[in-house]
Scaffold this motif. Structure first.
Motif, mmCIF file in Angstrom:
data_model
loop_
_atom_site.group_PDB
_atom_site.id
_atom_site.type_symbol
_atom_site.label_atom_id
_atom_site.label_comp_id
_atom_site.label_asym_id
_atom_site.label_seq_id
_atom_site.Cartn_x
_atom_site.Cartn_y
_atom_site.Cartn_z
ATOM 1 N N GLN A 108 132.766 14.584 47.631
ATOM 2 C CA GLN A 108 133.301 15.828 47.067
ATOM 3 C C GLN A 108 134.437 15.539 46.097
ATOM 4 O OE1 GLN A 108 131.930 18.637 47.404
ATOM 5 N NE2 GLN A 108 133.375 20.327 47.439
ATOM 6 N N LEU A 109 135.275 14.562 46.424
ATOM 7 C CA LEU A 109 136.348 14.162 45.505
ATOM 8 C C LEU A 109 135.764 13.679 44.185
ATOM 9 C CD1 LEU A 109 139.292 13.392 44.792
ATOM 10 C CD2 LEU A 109 138.886 11.212 45.952
ATOM 11 N N LYS A 110 134.690 12.906 44.250
ATOM 12 C CA LYS A 110 134.076 12.391 43.038
ATOM 13 C C LYS A 110 133.320 13.471 42.265
ATOM 14 C CE LYS A 110 133.569 7.784 45.035
ATOM 15 N NZ LYS A 110 132.642 6.716 45.461
ATOM 16 N N SER A 111 133.069 14.613 42.898
ATOM 17 C CA SER A 111 132.396 15.718 42.208
ATOM 18 C C SER A 111 133.374 16.640 41.496
ATOM 19 C CB SER A 111 131.577 16.542 43.215
ATOM 20 O OG SER A 111 130.573 15.759 43.822
ATOM 21 N N THR A 112 134.639 16.584 41.862
ATOM 22 C CA THR A 112 135.608 17.499 41.254
ATOM 23 C C THR A 112 135.741 17.349 39.741
ATOM 24 O OG1 THR A 112 137.409 15.961 41.835
ATOM 25 C CG2 THR A 112 136.956 17.779 43.367
ATOM 26 N N GLY A 117 118.715 20.247 46.433
ATOM 27 C CA GLY A 117 117.665 19.783 45.529
ATOM 28 C C GLY A 117 117.943 20.021 44.059
ATOM 29 N N THR A 118 119.073 20.660 43.735
ATOM 30 C CA THR A 118 119.423 20.925 42.342
ATOM 31 C C THR A 118 120.764 20.279 42.015
ATOM 32 O OG1 THR A 118 120.395 23.043 43.009
ATOM 33 C CG2 THR A 118 118.125 23.079 42.203
ATOM 34 N N PRO A 119 120.969 19.853 40.776
ATOM 35 C CA PRO A 119 122.231 19.192 40.418
ATOM 36 C C PRO A 119 123.422 20.140 40.543
ATOM 37 C CG PRO A 119 120.534 18.806 38.750
ATOM 38 C CD PRO A 119 120.016 19.869 39.658
ATOM 39 N N LEU A 120 124.538 19.599 40.981
ATOM 40 C CA LEU A 120 125.755 20.391 41.101
ATOM 41 C C LEU A 120 126.215 20.917 39.747
ATOM 42 C CD1 LEU A 120 128.190 21.506 42.610
ATOM 43 C CD2 LEU A 120 129.212 19.219 42.537
ATOM 44 N N LEU A 121 126.063 20.115 38.693
ATOM 45 C CA LEU A 121 126.457 20.568 37.359
ATOM 46 C C LEU A 121 125.657 21.795 36.937
ATOM 47 C CD1 LEU A 121 128.209 20.035 34.876
ATOM 48 C CD2 LEU A 121 126.394 18.532 34.009
ATOM 49 N N LEU A 122 124.371 21.825 37.260
ATOM 50 C CA LEU A 122 123.539 22.985 36.937
ATOM 51 C C LEU A 122 124.023 24.220 37.694
ATOM 52 C CD1 LEU A 122 121.045 24.319 35.678
ATOM 53 C CD2 LEU A 122 119.702 23.419 37.588
ATOM 54 N N GLN A 123 124.354 24.055 38.963
ATOM 55 C CA GLN A 123 124.853 25.183 39.754
ATOM 56 C C GLN A 123 126.163 25.709 39.173
ATOM 57 O OE1 GLN A 123 125.172 23.570 43.706
ATOM 58 N NE2 GLN A 123 123.114 22.708 43.619
ATOM 59 N N LEU A 124 127.037 24.789 38.774
ATOM 60 C CA LEU A 124 128.323 25.187 38.200
ATOM 61 C C LEU A 124 128.118 25.961 36.910
ATOM 62 C CD1 LEU A 124 131.427 25.058 38.124
ATOM 63 C CD2 LEU A 124 131.211 22.808 37.057
ATOM 64 N N TRP A 125 127.239 25.491 36.045
ATOM 65 C CA TRP A 125 126.997 26.176 34.775
ATOM 66 C C TRP A 125 126.318 27.522 34.975
ATOM 67 C CZ3 TRP A 125 125.097 21.697 31.077
ATOM 68 C CH2 TRP A 125 126.204 20.894 30.771
ATOM 69 N N MET A 174 141.394 21.574 44.486
ATOM 70 C CA MET A 174 139.955 21.832 44.434
ATOM 71 C C MET A 174 139.228 21.132 45.566
ATOM 72 S SD MET A 174 139.320 23.839 41.789
ATOM 73 C CE MET A 174 137.584 23.582 41.482
ATOM 74 N N LEU A 175 139.628 19.897 45.852
ATOM 75 C CA LEU A 175 138.970 19.125 46.905
ATOM 76 C C LEU A 175 139.164 19.775 48.266
ATOM 77 C CD1 LEU A 175 137.637 16.599 48.178
ATOM 78 C CD2 LEU A 175 139.911 15.545 48.151
ATOM 79 N N PHE A 176 140.409 20.007 48.651
ATOM 80 C CA PHE A 176 140.676 20.475 50.011
ATOM 81 C C PHE A 176 140.244 21.919 50.210
ATOM 82 C CE2 PHE A 176 143.810 16.939 49.777
ATOM 83 C CZ PHE A 176 143.298 16.182 50.823
ATOM 84 N N SER A 177 140.430 22.762 49.211
ATOM 85 C CA SER A 177 140.011 24.154 49.370
ATOM 86 C C SER A 177 138.496 24.258 49.515
ATOM 87 C CB SER A 177 140.497 24.993 48.188
ATOM 88 O OG SER A 177 139.945 24.523 46.969
ATOM 89 N N THR A 178 137.761 23.539 48.676
ATOM 90 C CA THR A 178 136.295 23.625 48.757
ATOM 91 C C THR A 178 135.748 22.917 49.990
ATOM 92 O OG1 THR A 178 136.077 21.655 47.332
ATOM 93 C CG2 THR A 178 136.068 23.812 46.265
ATOM 94 N N ALA A 179 136.384 21.825 50.418
ATOM 95 C CA ALA A 179 135.919 21.132 51.620
ATOM 96 C C ALA A 179 136.146 21.992 52.855
ATOM 97 C CB ALA A 179 136.629 19.790 51.767
#
Length: 274
Positions: free
Chosen positions: A211-215, A106-114, A67-72
């Motif tokens: 990004q690693l800490k966001s996975t 400006g928006t949380p990553l968790l919100l975007q994911l959901w 997930m880290l390397f593909s998304t980065a």
């Protein structure tokens, strides 16, 4: 304003930390305290569950790294044109790129994911054409939405970084390339992009660590990464501290490897003067 605040400080190899600098009294005390903590954790806590969960942990770490390397990588490939059009593009390209960066940052990553998984993902099953297409086996899984959310987030942050990096390349170098007769594509490929990447490398290091800490957020949409495995361990063993300490150690090791890799890359491609 003094010269110290207006000019960057030039570091020489003598200014960098050496092995001897680590053996000073306060650092020796810190290392002893850390060693004592590690010994106490190993001796006084329960670790009999670890061998049984090692295969799952290995798979979870692999999923997190993929997930880290593909998304980065995908995010950086998007960030380059996003940053470039903000510097050189016409307004009808520059404005959407800027709005994209502002909204995503400006928006949380968790919100975007959901929004992607529970919002867009819940709409696809309603269209028979999608359910009967070759994409349906992938769209009904959770990981494509995790990859999409992490990629978009990384692209927005790195797009702003690349914007500053492209704008910071000395104009004289580009003018010299034009005078030499380079075409715009050759100038971009051989001078402008490499110089911008050199300037962005230190920031790219930090963004990749973030990004690693966001996975772990992908675990909220049922992707089984290392965080999801640790959560399963806690549920099945009724332990709290041991699994979480192991998770912290895993992320610390992965972060250290990333930092060392980027530092090695920076040393091989010097950024001084960039």
């Amino acid at each position: 304003m003094t010269n110290e605040t207006t000019h960057a400080v030039a570091f020489t190899p003598e200014d960098l930390p050496t092995a001897r600098s680590f053996f000073v009294p306060h650092r020796i005390v810190m290392m002893l305290v850390f060693a004592a903590f590690v010994v106490a954790v190993a001796v006084f806590m329960r670790w009999d569950w670890l061998p049984r969960y090692l295969p799952r942990l290995g798979w979870g770490i692999l999923v997190s790294l993929v997930m880290l390397f593909s998304t980065a990588i995908l995010g950086f490939l998007l960030a380059v044109p996003i940053g470039l059009v903000q510097v050189t593009g016409p307004w009808f390209l520059k404005l959407p790129a800027k709005v994209f960066c502002i909204v995503i940052r400006g928006t949380p990553l968790l919100l975007q994911l959901w929004l992607l998984y529970y919002g867009l993902g819940s709409l696809f099953p309603q269209f028979p054409a999608i359910r009967q297409s070759f994409l349906w086996p992938y769209l009904r899984e959770a990981w494509p939405y995790g990859v999409a959310a992490l990629t978009v987030s990384f692209a927005a942050y790195e797009g702003e970084v690349m914007r500053g990096a492209f704008a910071g390349v000395p104009p004289g170098e580009l003018e010299a390339a034009k005078a030499y007769g380079m075409s715009p594509w050759t100038m971009f490929r051989r001078i402008w992009l490499p110089r911008a990447i050199h300037r962005a490398l230190p920031t790219l290091n930090g963004e990749t660590v973030l990004q690693l800490k966001s996975t772990p957020l992908v675990a909220t949409v049922t992707v089984v990464d290392v965080y999801a495995v640790i959560s399963k361990v806690r549920q099945e063993t009724f332990l709290t501290y041991e699994p979480l300490l192991l998770l912290a150690l895993i992320y610390m090791c992965l972060t250290g490897i990333l930092v060392v890799a980027f530092r090695t890359f920076e040393n091989r491609i010097p950024t001084r003067g960039a």
